[in-house]
Design a protein around this motif. Structure first.
Motif, PDB file in Angstrom:
ATOM      1  N   PRO A 161       4.302  -8.056  -4.077  1.00 35.48           N
ATOM      2  CA  PRO A 161       4.816  -8.647  -3.035  1.00 35.48           C
ATOM      3  C   PRO A 161       5.731  -7.877  -2.175  1.00 35.48           C
ATOM      4  O   PRO A 161       6.177  -7.553  -1.096  1.00 35.48           O
ATOM      5  CB  PRO A 161       5.548  -9.706  -3.088  1.00 35.48           C
ATOM      6  N   SER A 162       6.134  -7.141  -2.740  1.00 37.96           N
ATOM      7  CA  SER A 162       7.351  -5.914  -2.378  1.00 37.96           C
ATOM      8  C   SER A 162       6.739  -4.708  -2.094  1.00 37.96           C
ATOM      9  O   SER A 162       7.459  -3.745  -2.169  1.00 37.96           O
ATOM     10  CB  SER A 162       8.211  -5.767  -3.837  1.00 37.96           C
ATOM     11  N   ILE A 163       5.396  -4.632  -2.362  1.00 36.13           N
ATOM     12  CA  ILE A 163       4.729  -3.536  -1.890  1.00 36.13           C
ATOM     13  C   ILE A 163       4.774  -2.140  -1.036  1.00 36.13           C
ATOM     14  O   ILE A 163       5.421  -1.490  -1.027  1.00 36.13           O
ATOM     15  CB  ILE A 163       3.284  -2.585  -1.956  1.00 36.13           C
ATOM     16  N   VAL A 164       5.311  -3.518   0.043  1.00 37.33           N
ATOM     17  CA  VAL A 164       5.517  -2.596   0.929  1.00 37.33           C
ATOM     18  C   VAL A 164       6.681  -1.975   1.464  1.00 37.33           C
ATOM     19  O   VAL A 164       7.132  -0.598   1.909  1.00 37.33           O
ATOM     20  CB  VAL A 164       5.119  -3.522   2.255  1.00 37.33           C
ATOM     21  N   PRO A 165       8.157  -2.296   1.217  1.00 38.31           N
ATOM     22  CA  PRO A 165       9.101  -2.121   1.146  1.00 38.31           C
ATOM     23  C   PRO A 165       9.566  -1.486   0.065  1.00 38.31           C
ATOM     24  O   PRO A 165      10.168   0.123   0.550  1.00 38.31           O
ATOM     25  CB  PRO A 165      10.655  -3.234   0.401  1.00 38.31           C
ATOM     26  N   THR A 166       9.206  -1.739  -1.576  1.00 38.24           N
ATOM     27  CA  THR A 166       8.981  -0.166  -1.862  1.00 38.24           C
ATOM     28  C   THR A 166       8.265   0.944  -1.601  1.00 38.24           C
ATOM     29  O   THR A 166       8.804   2.087  -2.387  1.00 38.24           O
ATOM     30  CB  THR A 166       8.100  -0.451  -3.688  1.00 38.24           C
ATOM     31  N   GLY A 187       2.275   5.487  -8.984  1.00 35.39           N
ATOM     32  CA  GLY A 187       0.999   5.262  -9.721  1.00 35.39           C
ATOM     33  C   GLY A 187       0.530   3.228 -10.198  1.00 35.39           C
ATOM     34  O   GLY A 187       0.110   3.624 -10.756  1.00 35.39           O
ATOM     35  N   THR A 188       1.559   2.707 -10.402  1.00 37.94           N
ATOM     36  CA  THR A 188       2.026   1.559 -10.976  1.00 37.94           C
ATOM     37  C   THR A 188       1.912   0.681 -10.087  1.00 37.94           C
ATOM     38  O   THR A 188       1.544  -0.523 -10.004  1.00 37.94           O
ATOM     39  CB  THR A 188       2.995   1.595 -12.536  1.00 37.94           C
ATOM     40  N   GLN A 189       2.642   0.875  -8.630  1.00 40.84           N
ATOM     41  CA  GLN A 189       2.606  -0.657  -7.406  1.00 40.84           C
ATOM     42  C   GLN A 189       2.339  -0.500  -6.571  1.00 40.84           C
ATOM     43  O   GLN A 189       2.042  -1.236  -6.067  1.00 40.84           O
ATOM     44  CB  GLN A 189       3.672  -0.348  -7.814  1.00 40.84           C
ATOM     45  N   VAL A 190       1.932   0.832  -6.559  1.00 41.98           N
ATOM     46  CA  VAL A 190       0.549   1.582  -5.214  1.00 41.98           C
ATOM     47  C   VAL A 190      -0.652   1.351  -5.218  1.00 41.98           C
ATOM     48  O   VAL A 190      -1.655   0.617  -4.512  1.00 41.98           O
ATOM     49  CB  VAL A 190       1.302   1.954  -4.072  1.00 41.98           C
TER      50      VAL A 190
END
Length: 206
Positions: free
Chosen positions: A96-101, A151-154
């Motif tokens: 769920p935090s992909i956009v702010p990340t 690499g791990t989150q996006v």
């Protein structure tokens, strides 16, 4: 993780365009390179200084940096496009935090691009090897973080695209620190003249 700072972040129009994302760092890096090394005499002076082992010929740097700038630009495009896209429900569900990340890392990417562009003026123009080495070491840390986070989150591809850049930055840090150490962290004209006299006395080609 840094915060998203719009004033310190490239416009979204750049990140959302693959050609622009790729060509911008190449164009900026080329401009800085030409501006810093426009004098052949300046290059000659640097070559007089002691160099660490494995120091490649000057002709290697231009093609390598061009390739790496293009790869990191494309990585930023993929990460931003995928990370901010609302059409990726599976990504949003799993992270769920992909956009702010993604927004946070876009600020970090912009900062590292600026740090990259000031390394050459620091090292060659101002002849400040200590500051240039610190700058280069910071680049390694920032881009290792970007590679890992992307690499791990996006996007795995974006993360892997950054790996050669991180490896080359690590090598560049070694070259920067090695050159500084072997010349007592002194790139002054006096130091260059001293090394020139020493090498001529030893019959070495300059």
């Amino acid at each position: 993780m840094t915060s998203y700072i719009p004033q310190l972040t490239l416009p979204s129009a750049i990140f959302n365009s693959a050609p622009t994302s790729i060509l911008l760092p190449i164009a900026l890096g080329t401009a800085v390179g030409f501006g810093t090394n426009r004098s052949s005499d300046q290059k000659r002076k640097y070559q007089i200084l002691n160099q660490p082992p494995l120091h490649p010929p000057a002709s290697v740097f231009g093609p390598v940096w061009t390739l790496l700038y293009g790869m990191m630009g494309y990585a930023s495009y993929r990460a931003y496009r995928i990370g901010t896209s609302s059409s990726s429900p599976s990504l949003l569900l799993n992270n769920p935090s992909i956009v702010p990340t993604t927004y946070h890392t876009s600020t970090l990417y912009t900062i590292q691009l600026g740090l990259n562009l000031i390394w050459m003026p620091l090292f060659f123009g101002l002849r400040r090897p200590i500051e240039a080495t610190i700058d280069c070491a910071a680049l390694v840390g920032i881009n290792a973080y970007l590679a890992y986070t992307w690499g791990t989150q996006v996007d795995k591809v974006a993360g892997w695209l950054m790996v050669p850049y991180v490896a080359w930055l690590s090598f560049a840090t070694y070259l920067s620190a090695g050159s500084g150490y072997l010349n007592d962290w002194d790139f002054s004209e006096e130091r260059i003249r001293m090394e020139e006299r020493r090498k001529r006395a030893q019959g070495k080609d300059l």
